[in-house]
Motif scaffolding. Structure first.
Motif, PDB file in Angstrom:
ATOM      1  N   CYS A  33      38.673  24.472  43.752  1.00  0.00           N
ATOM      2  CA  CYS A  33      37.244  25.104  42.891  1.00  0.00           C
ATOM      3  C   CYS A  33      37.277  23.178  41.978  1.00  0.00           C
ATOM      4  O   CYS A  33      35.992  23.141  41.057  1.00  0.00           O
ATOM      5  N   ARG A  34      37.922  22.575  41.092  1.00  0.00           N
ATOM      6  CA  ARG A  34      38.191  21.819  40.764  1.00  0.00           C
ATOM      7  C   ARG A  34      37.200  20.776  41.251  1.00  0.00           C
ATOM      8  O   ARG A  34      36.287  20.753  40.726  1.00  0.00           O
ATOM      9  N   ALA A  35      37.118  20.299  42.485  1.00  0.00           N
ATOM     10  CA  ALA A  35      36.061  19.734  43.542  1.00  0.00           C
ATOM     11  C   ALA A  35      34.388  20.245  43.320  1.00  0.00           C
ATOM     12  O   ALA A  35      33.459  18.983  42.841  1.00  0.00           O
ATOM     13  N   VAL A  37      33.747  22.059  40.082  1.00  0.00           N
ATOM     14  CA  VAL A  37      33.535  22.251  38.925  1.00  0.00           C
ATOM     15  C   VAL A  37      33.057  20.910  38.279  1.00  0.00           C
ATOM     16  O   VAL A  37      31.866  21.028  37.897  1.00  0.00           O
ATOM     17  N   THR A  38      33.621  19.782  39.208  1.00  0.00           N
ATOM     18  CA  THR A  38      33.242  18.465  38.883  1.00  0.00           C
ATOM     19  C   THR A  38      32.346  17.477  39.669  1.00  0.00           C
ATOM     20  O   THR A  38      32.046  16.417  39.312  1.00  0.00           O
ATOM     21  N   THR A  39      31.816  18.171  40.688  1.00  0.00           N
ATOM     22  CA  THR A  39      30.638  17.039  41.200  1.00  0.00           C
ATOM     23  C   THR A  39      29.644  17.656  41.174  1.00  0.00           C
ATOM     24  O   THR A  39      29.420  19.368  40.511  1.00  0.00           O
ATOM     25  N   HIS A  40      28.665  16.534  40.300  1.00  0.00           N
ATOM     26  CA  HIS A  40      27.698  17.125  39.873  1.00  0.00           C
ATOM     27  C   HIS A  40      26.476  16.577  40.421  1.00  0.00           C
ATOM     28  O   HIS A  40      26.609  15.201  40.651  1.00  0.00           O
ATOM     29  N   SER A  56      32.956  23.897  48.716  1.00  0.00           N
ATOM     30  CA  SER A  56      34.047  23.392  48.248  1.00  0.00           C
ATOM     31  C   SER A  56      34.229  25.038  47.534  1.00  0.00           C
ATOM     32  O   SER A  56      35.020  25.710  47.640  1.00  0.00           O
ATOM     33  N   ARG A  98      30.399  28.925  40.155  1.00  0.00           N
ATOM     34  CA  ARG A  98      29.800  27.854  40.328  1.00  0.00           C
ATOM     35  C   ARG A  98      29.030  27.969  41.332  1.00  0.00           C
ATOM     36  O   ARG A  98      27.678  26.916  41.400  1.00  0.00           O
ATOM     37  N   SER A 102      25.108  26.537  41.619  1.00  0.00           N
ATOM     38  CA  SER A 102      25.021  25.821  41.471  1.00  0.00           C
ATOM     39  C   SER A 102      23.829  25.836  42.257  1.00  0.00           C
ATOM     40  O   SER A 102      23.130  24.555  42.830  1.00  0.00           O
TER      41      SER A 102
END
Length: 103
Positions: A33-35, A37-40, A56, A98, A102
């Protein structure tokens, strides 16, 4: 009410044994989940980043679902209170949100 097959003294050990796979699944779900959210993505053309976000999210939701299915088992539910499921459900909701945003 305590059954004769599960003395009160054994619940601490049983809770610890059942908490290990549940906690591992929670950590795995949180990692993915962190991966997500932090991937842009760099732009609308960055299909690799979008694919990584979706992957992810799917893995986070899958690990969270496995943790919830583990908790649903009657033997697990007896020794683990309902608040154990809260963080896992929150992770699944964040990953789902997310995933939706996305695309």
């Amino acid at each position: 009410m305590t059954s004769p097959f599960c003395p009160e003294g054994d619940r601490g050990c049983l809770r610890l044994v059942l908490a290990v796979p549940f906690a591992l699944l929670t950590v795995i779900a949180a990692f993915f989940c962190r991966a997500a959210v932090t991937t842009h993505p760099s732009g609308s053309w960055d299909r690799d980043a979008y694919t990584g976000i979706v992957l992810s999210c799917v893995l986070a939701i899958g690990a969270a679902g496995a943790a919830v299915l583990l908790w649903v088992l009657p033997s697990v539910r007896r020794v683990m209170p309902v608040w154990w499921v809260g963080p896992v459900l929150l992770i699944a909701i964040i990953a789902g949100a997310r995933w939706v945003t996305s695309t």
